[in-house]
Design a protein around this motif. Structure first.
Motif, PDB file in Angstrom:
ATOM      1  N   TYR A  93      40.344  43.334  40.432  1.00  0.00           N
ATOM      2  CA  TYR A  93      39.114  43.151  39.659  1.00  0.00           C
ATOM      3  C   TYR A  93      38.919  41.678  39.307  1.00  0.00           C
ATOM      4  O   TYR A  93      37.816  41.130  39.458  1.00  0.00           O
ATOM      5  CB  TYR A  93      39.170  43.993  38.383  1.00  0.00           C
ATOM      6  CG  TYR A  93      37.916  43.884  37.558  1.00  0.00           C
ATOM      7  CD1 TYR A  93      36.816  44.696  37.820  1.00  0.00           C
ATOM      8  CD2 TYR A  93      37.818  42.975  36.497  1.00  0.00           C
ATOM      9  CE1 TYR A  93      35.647  44.600  37.060  1.00  0.00           C
ATOM     10  CE2 TYR A  93      36.664  42.862  35.738  1.00  0.00           C
ATOM     11  CZ  TYR A  93      35.587  43.685  36.030  1.00  0.00           C
ATOM     12  OH  TYR A  93      34.443  43.579  35.290  1.00  0.00           O
ATOM     13  N   TYR A  94      39.969  41.025  38.835  1.00  0.00           N
ATOM     14  CA  TYR A  94      39.856  39.607  38.503  1.00  0.00           C
ATOM     15  C   TYR A  94      39.536  38.769  39.737  1.00  0.00           C
ATOM     16  O   TYR A  94      38.821  37.771  39.656  1.00  0.00           O
ATOM     17  CB  TYR A  94      41.147  39.105  37.848  1.00  0.00           C
ATOM     18  CG  TYR A  94      41.288  39.511  36.406  1.00  0.00           C
ATOM     19  CD1 TYR A  94      40.558  38.864  35.405  1.00  0.00           C
ATOM     20  CD2 TYR A  94      42.140  40.545  36.029  1.00  0.00           C
ATOM     21  CE1 TYR A  94      40.682  39.241  34.076  1.00  0.00           C
ATOM     22  CE2 TYR A  94      42.265  40.932  34.695  1.00  0.00           C
ATOM     23  CZ  TYR A  94      41.530  40.271  33.729  1.00  0.00           C
ATOM     24  OH  TYR A  94      41.653  40.649  32.412  1.00  0.00           O
ATOM     25  N   ALA A  95      40.071  39.179  40.884  1.00  0.00           N
ATOM     26  CA  ALA A  95      39.756  38.478  42.126  1.00  0.00           C
ATOM     27  C   ALA A  95      38.267  38.557  42.425  1.00  0.00           C
ATOM     28  O   ALA A  95      37.645  37.558  42.827  1.00  0.00           O
ATOM     29  CB  ALA A  95      40.567  39.073  43.278  1.00  0.00           C
ATOM     30  N   LYS A  96      37.680  39.732  42.219  1.00  0.00           N
ATOM     31  CA  LYS A  96      36.248  39.898  42.457  1.00  0.00           C
ATOM     32  C   LYS A  96      35.443  39.052  41.483  1.00  0.00           C
ATOM     33  O   LYS A  96      34.452  38.409  41.860  1.00  0.00           O
ATOM     34  CB  LYS A  96      35.856  41.374  42.325  1.00  0.00           C
ATOM     35  CG  LYS A  96      34.399  41.666  42.640  1.00  0.00           C
ATOM     36  CD  LYS A  96      34.094  43.158  42.570  1.00  0.00           C
ATOM     37  CE  LYS A  96      34.828  43.905  43.672  1.00  0.00           C
ATOM     38  NZ  LYS A  96      34.430  45.345  43.708  1.00  0.00           N
ATOM     39  N   VAL A  97      35.859  39.026  40.225  1.00  0.00           N
ATOM     40  CA  VAL A  97      35.179  38.199  39.224  1.00  0.00           C
ATOM     41  C   VAL A  97      35.263  36.724  39.606  1.00  0.00           C
ATOM     42  O   VAL A  97      34.297  35.970  39.486  1.00  0.00           O
ATOM     43  CB  VAL A  97      35.799  38.414  37.821  1.00  0.00           C
ATOM     44  CG1 VAL A  97      35.222  37.400  36.818  1.00  0.00           C
ATOM     45  CG2 VAL A  97      35.547  39.828  37.333  1.00  0.00           C
TER      46      VAL A  97
END
Length: 209
Positions: A118-122
């Motif tokens: 999720y943080y990678a997508k953000v």
């Protein structure tokens, strides 16, 4: 920390932190013209098209971590730059350092947080890259993740000084000394006597053992 829990304070905190990071990155970009800087996994091939402030606002919008995480991430970034002087914050690595530091801070501070994907997508990177960045960041910190209330307050005061730089009065300009370094020196986020003393005490203890 209580004051930071107010969501009304957060846009200002984001603005102050992004301004500080942008100024540090610009200064170190200038320093790179005089002395080459080491390339790391945080270093992009080109400067990202998104500004530091817009990127930090995006993290704030989607990460949903506690407000205190941004101050703790700030502490981590400063520790990282002091422990890794060959890797100063610049325009090529500031975005990756930001998303990584916020993610690590959220994992350390919050009971609930998103996974690395999720943080990678953000952050606009791949999950594999996010995993590598996290590991490198933790080792770069020496896994020194604990932040005392005194240290937390000290960094809050540095952000307040940044507020004075953004909205100065004549007396503020005369007294401002935040990050005062020459263009040929690497500029750190701040110089924290409390942090430095703590690290020296730890080193002395280790030597004594």
């Amino acid at each position: 920390m209580a004051e930071l829990e107010s969501q009304a304070v957060m846009p200002k905190l984001i603005s102050y932190l992004s301004s500080l990071l942008q100024r540090v990155a610009d200064s170190n970009d200038l320093a790179a013209k005089f002395a080459p800087q080491k390339i790391s996994v945080f270093h992009g091939l080109t400067r990202p098209g998104i500004s530091v402030q817009t990127y930090l606002e995006r993290i704030f919008k989607y990460a949903n971590c506690s407000p205190s995480c941004f101050v703790v991430a700030y502490v981590y970034l400063d520790r990282f730059t002091h422990r890794q002087p060959a890797l100063p914050i610049n325009s090529f690595n500031v975005h990756r350092l930001l998303i990584t530091s916020v993610m690590v801070a959220a994992k350390f501070m919050d009971d609930m947080y998103y996974n690395n994907a999720y943080y990678a997508k953000v952050g606009g990177i791949s999950t594999t890259e996010m995993n590598f960045l996290e590991v490198d960041f933790l080792f770069g910190l020496g896994f020194h993740l604990n932040v005392t209330p005194t240290t937390f307050q000290t960094y809050c005061l540095h952000l307040q000084r940044e507020m004075l730089l953004l909205n100065p009065t004549p007396s503020d300009l005369a007294e401002s000394t935040l990050c005062g370094r020459s263009p040929t020196q690497h500029q750190y986020i701040c110089f924290n006597d409390d942090e430095s003393s703590h690290q020296q005490q730890q080193q002395q203890q280790q030597l004594a053992v």
